[in-house]
Write a protein that holds these residues in place. Structure first.
Motif, short mmCIF file in Angstrom:
data_model
loop_
_atom_site.label_atom_id
_atom_site.label_comp_id
_atom_site.label_asym_id
_atom_site.label_seq_id
_atom_site.Cartn_x
_atom_site.Cartn_y
_atom_site.Cartn_z
N ALA B 141 0.87 -1.18 0.00
CA ALA B 141 0.00 0.00 0.00
C ALA B 141 0.90 1.22 0.00
N HIS B 142 1.32 1.63 -1.18
CA HIS B 142 2.22 2.78 -1.23
C HIS B 142 2.18 3.49 -2.58
N GLY B 143 2.52 4.77 -2.55
CA GLY B 143 2.67 5.55 -3.77
C GLY B 143 4.12 5.85 -4.07
N GLU B 144 4.97 5.66 -3.05
CA GLU B 144 6.39 5.96 -3.22
C GLU B 144 7.22 4.77 -2.75
N GLY B 145 7.24 3.75 -3.57
CA GLY B 145 7.94 2.52 -3.19
C GLY B 145 8.96 2.05 -4.20
N ARG B 146 9.27 2.95 -5.15
CA ARG B 146 10.22 2.56 -6.20
C ARG B 146 11.64 2.62 -5.64
N TYR B 147 12.19 1.44 -5.37
CA TYR B 147 13.53 1.40 -4.80
C TYR B 147 14.55 1.80 -5.86
N PHE B 148 15.47 2.66 -5.44
CA PHE B 148 16.54 3.11 -6.33
C PHE B 148 17.86 3.08 -5.58
N ALA B 149 18.89 2.60 -6.25
CA ALA B 149 20.26 2.71 -5.73
C ALA B 149 21.18 2.70 -6.94
N ASP B 150 22.38 3.26 -6.77
CA ASP B 150 23.29 3.27 -7.92
C ASP B 150 23.82 1.85 -8.17
N GLU B 151 24.42 1.68 -9.32
CA GLU B 151 24.82 0.35 -9.78
C GLU B 151 25.80 -0.31 -8.79
N GLN B 152 26.68 0.47 -8.26
CA GLN B 152 27.68 -0.09 -7.34
C GLN B 152 27.00 -0.64 -6.07
N THR B 153 26.03 0.11 -5.57
CA THR B 153 25.29 -0.33 -4.39
C THR B 153 24.52 -1.61 -4.69
N LEU B 154 23.92 -1.67 -5.88
CA LEU B 154 23.14 -2.85 -6.26
C LEU B 154 24.04 -4.09 -6.34
N LEU B 155 25.22 -3.91 -6.90
CA LEU B 155 26.15 -5.04 -7.00
C LEU B 155 26.54 -5.52 -5.60
N GLU B 156 26.77 -4.55 -4.75
CA GLU B 156 27.13 -4.87 -3.36
C GLU B 156 25.97 -5.61 -2.66
N LEU B 157 24.75 -5.17 -2.89
CA LEU B 157 23.58 -5.82 -2.29
C LEU B 157 23.46 -7.26 -2.79
N GLU B 158 23.67 -7.43 -4.09
CA GLU B 158 23.55 -8.76 -4.67
C GLU B 158 24.65 -9.69 -4.19
N ARG B 159 25.87 -9.16 -4.23
CA ARG B 159 27.03 -9.98 -3.86
C ARG B 159 26.92 -10.49 -2.43
N ASN B 160 26.38 -9.66 -1.55
CA ASN B 160 26.34 -10.04 -0.14
C ASN B 160 24.96 -10.55 0.30
N HIS B 161 24.15 -10.93 -0.67
CA HIS B 161 22.83 -11.52 -0.39
C HIS B 161 22.00 -10.62 0.51
#
Lengths: 90, 226
Positions: B141-161
């Protein structure tokens, strides 16, 4: 202490999709306004600050922008600053 | 175990969170007004959904300066469990406890519906009760839920599960279909969907209950992360 009129402009970084700007752009095209592109919707904040000189006023506004007014992960900002003169004061 | 549900002016899912936690057993659950700075008495802290400070300026931008957020920072540093749901997730990103930011949904809609989530990590205190790849029904239930992060942060999130949950069908334009992420240490979770609204059959799903149950098991066994 001098009084400064400040206009802060905050908008999404170019790398961040702006759905509002996109919707406005489409509406403009629908209304027949040709050749309009790169519409971005941002925020404008006006405020007055007290500071002894322009450098101090700018430094103050910079800190406010970086800590509160703007989220630097997604947004960028700029501002104009002008000393309030006696005639301009209401 | 002692739970705190922080209430900001404009929070509106605080009672739902309390009710969900009460379903687990006889734990102490207290609603804590945002002016309370000291949260050291609690084992787990919930930042609930809602529209803190009317979402003025940006969602969560003003709530992050509440005194309670100092207590949240300290709890996170101590390895205690902190979960931010919906507006709580927005507050956690604004506070810098989680990376990235949440933006206006790409479709400009306020989306209020049941969604399917895929569990991506089951080694965190929040997700240990699920299987990786398991799908859950949890409402958003949200109007502002589009998660955004730069590519480096996303890689870091993925790499560390650190991506806990993904949307099966993306409702808001979130990058990589991200619905929920963990901090580096694994003791802070932010998610846009509402697990506290999926804890009974009549709600259409009980899939959210396991998240709170996992937190409880974790805290009760007094295992500290990091």
């Amino acid at each position: 202490m001098k009084v400064w009129d400040v206009e802060v402009k905050v908008w999404l970084k170019p790398s961040v999709f702006d759905p509002q700007g996109n919707a406005v752009e489409q509406a403009l095209a629908t209304l027949g306004h040709d050749g309009v592109s790169n519409v971005r919707v941002g925020k404008n904040l006006s405020l007055t600050v007290q500071a002894p000189d322009e450098a101090a006023a700018r430094a103050k506004v910079d800190v406010m922008c970086q800590t509160v007014l703007c989220n630097l992960v997604i947004e960028t900002y700029s501002f104009t600053i002008q000393e309030r003169t006696a005639e301009a004061a209401v | 175990m002692k739970w705190a549900v922080v209430v900001f002016p404009g929070s509106n899912c605080d009672d739902d969170a309390v009710a969900a936690i009460r379903r687990l057993g006889d734990d102490s659950v207290e609603k804590v007004w945002h002016l309370e700075r000291d949260l050291s008495a609690y084992d787990a802290i919930v930042l609930p959904g809602g529209f803190s400070y009317g979402d003025y300026l940006r969602s969560g931008a003003i709530a992050r300066f509440s005194p309670a957020m100092q207590g949240v920072q300290e709890a996170a540093l101590q390895g205690k469990l902190v979960i931010g749901i919906c507006n709580g997730f927005q507050v956690l990103t604004e506070a810098g406890l989680l990376p990235g930011a949440l933006l206006r949904n790409d479709n400009l809609q306020f989306r209020c519906e049941m969604v399917r989530l895929t569990v991506r990590n089951n080694t965190s205190p929040f997700t240990a009760g699920y299987e990786v790849g398991q799908t859950l029904s949890v409402p958003i239930a949200h109007g502002e839920g589009r998660y955004f992060a730069d590519e480096q942060t996303l890689l870091e999130l993925e790499r560390n599960h650190r991506i806990a949950f993904e949307y099966e069908t993306n409702p808001n334009g979130s990058v990589r279909n991200i619905a929920g992420i963990l901090n580096e240490r694994g003791n802070v979770l932010g998610m846009m969907p509402h697990p506290e609204r999926a804890v009974a059959n009549w709600m259409g799903s009980e899939d959210g209950l396991q998240l709170f149950a996992s937190m409880r098991r974790y805290a009760k066994e007094a295992i500290h992360v990091g």
